[in-house]
Scaffold this active site. Structure first.
Site, mmCIF file in Angstrom:
data_model
loop_
_atom_site.group_PDB
_atom_site.id
_atom_site.type_symbol
_atom_site.label_atom_id
_atom_site.label_comp_id
_atom_site.label_asym_id
_atom_site.label_seq_id
_atom_site.Cartn_x
_atom_site.Cartn_y
_atom_site.Cartn_z
ATOM 1 N N CYS A 91 0.862 -1.174 0.000
ATOM 2 C CA CYS A 91 0.000 0.000 0.000
ATOM 3 C C CYS A 91 0.905 1.232 0.000
ATOM 4 C CB CYS A 91 -0.906 -0.009 1.233
ATOM 5 S SG CYS A 91 -1.985 1.417 1.279
ATOM 6 N N CYS A 241 -3.278 7.068 -4.669
ATOM 7 C CA CYS A 241 -3.025 5.620 -4.633
ATOM 8 C C CYS A 241 -1.592 5.324 -5.111
ATOM 9 C CB CYS A 241 -4.046 4.846 -5.465
ATOM 10 S SG CYS A 241 -3.953 3.061 -5.161
HETATM 11 O O1 PYC Z 1 -1.805 3.901 -1.871
HETATM 12 O O2 PYC Z 1 -1.327 1.933 -2.729
HETATM 13 C C1 PYC Z 1 -2.087 2.705 -2.155
HETATM 14 C C2 PYC Z 1 -3.427 2.227 -1.743
HETATM 15 C C3 PYC Z 1 -3.977 1.010 -1.997
HETATM 16 C C4 PYC Z 1 -5.244 1.018 -1.411
HETATM 17 C C5 PYC Z 1 -5.425 2.240 -0.807
HETATM 18 N N1 PYC Z 1 -4.299 2.966 -1.017
#
Ligand code: PYC
Length: 315
Positions: A91, A241
């Protein structure tokens, strides 16, 4: 009366996306690799996952992180990420949150540190304040121009890519990536995910594609793109993300649209920004993701045996 179980946590957010790190009181997962310990967590302690991140102590949006003793002594910690419905291999926003949490606890200072995850070792470069650059696991595009028939929307074409989690990335979707539109975007991306399942489209070795990522024009003139990412438990990512930006960089690199070292500014649906770039190491593409995290709380969760929702509200 028995005393409640106590779990010490530190909360942070990275670009608006929360991370709750268990710093004390977590389960003993043994001495295996992080992947083996994730399996022990899932098979023997899943109630604790739910207790920590789900309502009434948490919410669908929170990503949890359990700190462990690393196997590799060159790592400052091992970490297992989890969410409202299960576990994450890696993550990105969570890793930035973990680094700032470790600094808050006085366990790291400015500089480069290694962290062990179930999908490999990642590196964090902490600036001593709130900014962290994550050197992610190698990322790649797995399949390109895959078309799925999405109920109510028709055919949608996207790429399947790995950035530490599996993503289906769609640019041509006809949706407005606006915060006011998140319920509709969540429904749309969830239907894409269901269509992928129905059509048995997966990542390598049949692994489920559990993140769907849409791209559109940025609002911030310094960014190249805005995204909307739906996570495995149907919450949308408030941050851009980290693993999703890594998957995007792998696709852009494969298409010749970013070069090694060139910065790609990815804006999230709430307007937060990650700076991404790639380095080529032999046949591996390594993404670097830079973002900021802030500590929002520290506290002790209490799990009372008499509480009917002791282990959270599970879906
Ligand atoms: O930042 O990789 C990320 C992530 C995955 C799910 C929520 N954030």
């Amino acid at each position: 009366m028995t005393s409640p179980r106590r779990i010490h946590v530190v909360d942070s957010h990275t670009g608006g996306e929360p991370t709750r790190v268990i710093v004390d009181g977590g389960p003993n997962l043994g001495r295996g690799t992080m992947a083996e310990r994730l399996a022990v967590f899932r098979d023997a302690h899943d109630e604790l996952r739910s207790a920590v991140v789900n309502e009434p102590r948490g919410s669908d949006v929170i990503v949890g992180a359990l700190l462990c003793e690393p196997v590799d002594p060159s790592c400052v910690a091992g970490v297992i990420f989890f969410n409202n419905v299960g576990y994450l291999g890696m993550c990105g926003h969570g890793t930035i949150g973990v680094a700032v949490t470790l600094a808050h606890l006085g366990r790291i200072g400015a500089g480069i540190h290694r962290l062990e995850t179930p999908v490999g070792i990642v590196t964090v470069d902490f600036n001593g304040q709130n900014m962290v650059t994550v050197e992610n696991v190698p990322s790649y595009r797995y399949t390109t121009a895959v078309t799925v028939d999405v109920e109510g929307f028709g055919p949608m074409t996207g790429d399947v890519a790995w950035g530490g989690n599996w993503f289906f990335l769609v640019s041509d979707h006809g949706q407005e990536l606006e915060l006011a539109n998140v319920e509709h975007l969540t429904d749309f991306t969830w239907r894409i995910r269901q269509a992928l399942n129905r059509q048995a489209i997966s990542g390598a070795n049949g692994q489920a594609i559990d993140h769907i990522e849409l791209f559109g024009p940025p609002r911030n003139p310094t960014a190249q793109s805005r995204n909307f990412v739906v996570c495995p438990g149907k919450a949308y990512d408030r941050s851009p993300c980290g693993t999703g930006t890594s998957a995007k960089l792998a696709c852009l690199y494969a298409d010749g649209k970013v070069r090694e070292g060139e910065v790609w500014r990815q804006e999230s649906i709430v307007g937060s920004i990650f700076d991404g770039r790639v380095a080529v190491r032999g046949d591996r593409l390594i993404p670097f993701i830079t973002g900021t995290a802030f500590i929002t709380a520290e506290g002790t969760l209490l799990l009372d045996d008499r509480d009917p929702f002791r282990t959270g509200i599970r879906r």
